[in-house]
Write a protein that holds these residues in place. Structure first.
Motif, PDB file in Angstrom:
ATOM      1  N   ARG A   1     -12.385  30.831 -10.671  1.00 18.98           N
ATOM      2  CA  ARG A   1     -11.085  30.192 -10.866  1.00 18.98           C
ATOM      3  C   ARG A   1     -11.086  29.165 -12.013  1.00 18.98           C
ATOM      4  O   ARG A   1     -10.120  29.114 -12.788  1.00 18.98           O
ATOM      5  CB  ARG A   1     -10.598  29.545  -9.573  1.00 18.98           C
ATOM      6  N   PRO A   2     -12.141  28.344 -12.176  1.00 14.38           N
ATOM      7  CA  PRO A   2     -12.125  27.411 -13.317  1.00 14.38           C
ATOM      8  C   PRO A   2     -12.003  28.120 -14.670  1.00 14.38           C
ATOM      9  O   PRO A   2     -11.322  27.618 -15.575  1.00 14.38           O
ATOM     10  CB  PRO A   2     -13.473  26.683 -13.185  1.00 14.38           C
ATOM     11  N   LEU A   3     -12.617  29.281 -14.789  1.00 13.49           N
ATOM     12  CA  LEU A   3     -12.518  30.028 -16.039  1.00 13.49           C
ATOM     13  C   LEU A   3     -11.098  30.564 -16.231  1.00 13.49           C
ATOM     14  O   LEU A   3     -10.543  30.497 -17.338  1.00 13.49           O
ATOM     15  CB  LEU A   3     -13.519  31.182 -16.045  1.00 13.49           C
ATOM     16  N   PHE A   4     -10.493  31.077 -15.162  1.00 16.02           N
ATOM     17  CA  PHE A   4      -9.130  31.606 -15.265  1.00 16.02           C
ATOM     18  C   PHE A   4      -8.131  30.488 -15.548  1.00 16.02           C
ATOM     19  O   PHE A   4      -7.129  30.707 -16.239  1.00 16.02           O
ATOM     20  CB  PHE A   4      -8.767  32.374 -13.994  1.00 16.02           C
ATOM     21  N   LEU A   5      -8.394  29.295 -15.020  1.00 14.92           N
ATOM     22  CA  LEU A   5      -7.543  28.153 -15.344  1.00 14.92           C
ATOM     23  C   LEU A   5      -7.676  27.798 -16.824  1.00 14.92           C
ATOM     24  O   LEU A   5      -6.694  27.386 -17.462  1.00 14.92           O
ATOM     25  CB  LEU A   5      -7.919  26.955 -14.465  1.00 14.92           C
ATOM     26  N   HIS A   6      -8.867  27.966 -17.373  1.00 17.75           N
ATOM     27  CA  HIS A   6      -9.070  27.728 -18.801  1.00 17.75           C
ATOM     28  C   HIS A   6      -8.334  28.780 -19.632  1.00 17.75           C
ATOM     29  O   HIS A   6      -7.730  28.452 -20.667  1.00 17.75           O
ATOM     30  CB  HIS A   6     -10.564  27.757 -19.117  1.00 17.75           C
ATOM     31  N   PHE A   7      -8.360  30.027 -19.180  1.00 19.59           N
ATOM     32  CA  PHE A   7      -7.584  31.075 -19.851  1.00 19.59           C
ATOM     33  C   PHE A   7      -6.101  30.733 -19.805  1.00 19.59           C
ATOM     34  O   PHE A   7      -5.353  30.972 -20.764  1.00 19.59           O
ATOM     35  CB  PHE A   7      -7.824  32.426 -19.181  1.00 19.59           C
ATOM     36  N   ASP A   8      -5.668  30.195 -18.673  1.00 12.63           N
ATOM     37  CA  ASP A   8      -4.278  29.781 -18.525  1.00 12.63           C
ATOM     38  C   ASP A   8      -3.922  28.732 -19.576  1.00 12.63           C
ATOM     39  O   ASP A   8      -2.841  28.778 -20.182  1.00 12.63           O
ATOM     40  CB  ASP A   8      -4.068  29.224 -17.110  1.00 12.63           C
ATOM     41  N   THR A   9      -4.834  27.792 -19.808  1.00 10.86           N
ATOM     42  CA  THR A   9      -4.625  26.771 -20.840  1.00 10.86           C
ATOM     43  C   THR A   9      -4.513  27.404 -22.221  1.00 10.86           C
ATOM     44  O   THR A   9      -3.662  27.019 -23.038  1.00 10.86           O
ATOM     45  CB  THR A   9      -5.787  25.764 -20.832  1.00 10.86           C
TER      46      THR A   9
END
Length: 399
Positions: free
Chosen positions: A71-79
């Motif tokens: 999830r932290p990586l996907f949140l970074h992709f979201d950014t």
């Protein structure tokens, strides 16, 4: 008591430790393993504009995946998507559609989508994924490679695991993206209009010339010409108060509540997809809620400029259907789809059986579409009812 605890499984011992505090133990279960955490940190610490660099060498080298770990990586992709995509006029289909100064970051976006797809294919707990709004932007791209990558990622998200059908597996919905998927899955039109999926695939698969003409002179026939004429014609109904300028009045039929954009031979136009879209928005005052559908019709019609592009859009058409049929909340869209294409399953079967005239890539895609229908049929009573509307008894469609 100490002896008793030593005989318990390690997980239970963890829950009983720390003076009965459950918080730290539960947190340990949700934290990513060190190897995953190291990769995520490497990506996050890299400058956002250079995100493709740490992603380029990513391969799945982990054990059974848990989406919560990533999830932290996907949140970074979201950014990244919010920073570089959310304000692009070409993806928002705004009135200023041609006014983006920066080029589309294709390489970085493709790398992100590749990593997302790989993780989604190898993880459970995917129902907590919440980045669908960015896919509405990605599906508005006029680059077919970006479209394919986005649809393949969505396919990995909604893919139904047969082993989970009678256990904890859940169908995942695509929300408002479903209307975009329906538009893409409809392709060039219906079989009733002479543009069924099978006939379009066969025409493009058997034509190897990549020039401007879809059908070279030595293989042209009346059927080919008719299909090319229909497929490259833009016919789009604009409901509401749409009106054209005097310059375009010959191409639009107006009534008090309906405007019809009618433009033949789009594959011969020198304007690209976005310029054509801009022209339609300005001349016919197309409301925002109809612009994606109009752009999709433009993209498919202009694809006839090259057999290679047409073959890419055949893949896009099939991929969009694969995602749509497995999306848990796409009931209305699928009812609409099969109302216009009741023989779609038969079309897929014909493609699969055309071994000599259809490439392996397209046949594989058609097989995956059949498999997606079967999985959805088995996973949901409501989906089974909708799929039964096709002209073939789906329970006996695949042997």
């Amino acid at each position: 008591m100490t002896t008793l605890r030593s005989n318990l499984p390690s997980r239970i011992r963890q829950l009983l430790s720390a003076d009965g505090a459950l918080g730290p133990s539960i947190k340990l279960d949700s934290e990513p393993p060190p190897k995953i955490k190291a990769f995520i940190n490497k990506v996050i610490l890299c400058p956002l504009q250079d995100i493709a660099i740490p992603l380029s060498g990513f391969r799945w080298e982990y054990s059974k995946g848990n989406f919560h770990h990533w999830r932290p990586l996907f949140l970074h992709f979201d950014t990244y998507f919010k920073t570089y995509l959310s304000c692009r006029n070409d993806l928002l289909l705004s009135d200023k559609i041609l006014e983006d100064d920066s080029p589309f970051p294709k390489h970085a976006v493709l790398q992100i989508l590749r990593v997302m797809q790989t993780i989604l294919e190898n993880c459970h707990n995917k129902s907590s994924f919440d980045g669908l709004e960015h896919f509405k932007l990605l599906l508005a791209s006029t680059d077919p490679e970006v479209l394919i990558a986005a649809l393949e990622t969505l396919s990995a998200l909604v893919k139904i695991n047969p082993s989970k059908l009678h256990a904890s597996g859940k169908m995942i919905g695509c929300g408002s993206v479903n209307t975009y998927l329906l538009s893409l899955a409809q392709g060039w039109g219906s079989k009733e209009e002479g543009l069924g999926l099978y006939s379009c695939v066969i025409a493009n698969e058997t034509t190897q010339d990549d020039g401007l003409n879809l059908f070279p002179s030595d293989v042209e026939n009346d059927s080919d010409k008719s299909q090319c004429r229909m497929g490259s014609t833009l016919y789009f109904e604009v409901h509401g108060n749409a009106q054209s300028t005097e310059e375009s009045s010959s191409n639009v039929n107006n009534s008090s509540s309906l405007g019809v954009i009618h433009m033949p031979d789009l594959h011969l136009q020198k304007e690209d997809d976005l310029k054509m879209m801009k022209r339609c928005i300005e001349e016919y005052r197309v409301p925002s809620e109809l612009r994606f559908s109009l752009l999709t019709r433009i993209r498919y019609a202009r694809a006839f400029r090259s057999p290679r592009i047409c073959r890419l859009y055949s893949r896009i058409c099939l991929l969009a259907f694969i995602v749509l049929v497995q999306s848990s909340d796409a009931h209305e869209e699928l009812v609409s789809f099969f109302a216009n294409e009741p023989e779609y399953t038969n079309e897929l079967i014909r493609i699969v059986r055309s071994e000599e005239s259809v490439s392996g890539t397209i046949r594989t895609q058609a097989m995956l579409a059949l498999g997606a229908q079967l999985a959805a049929y088995s996973a949901s009573h409501e989906r089974a009812r909708i799929l039964s509307a096709s002209s073939i008894s789906f329970a006996g469609a695949i042997v």
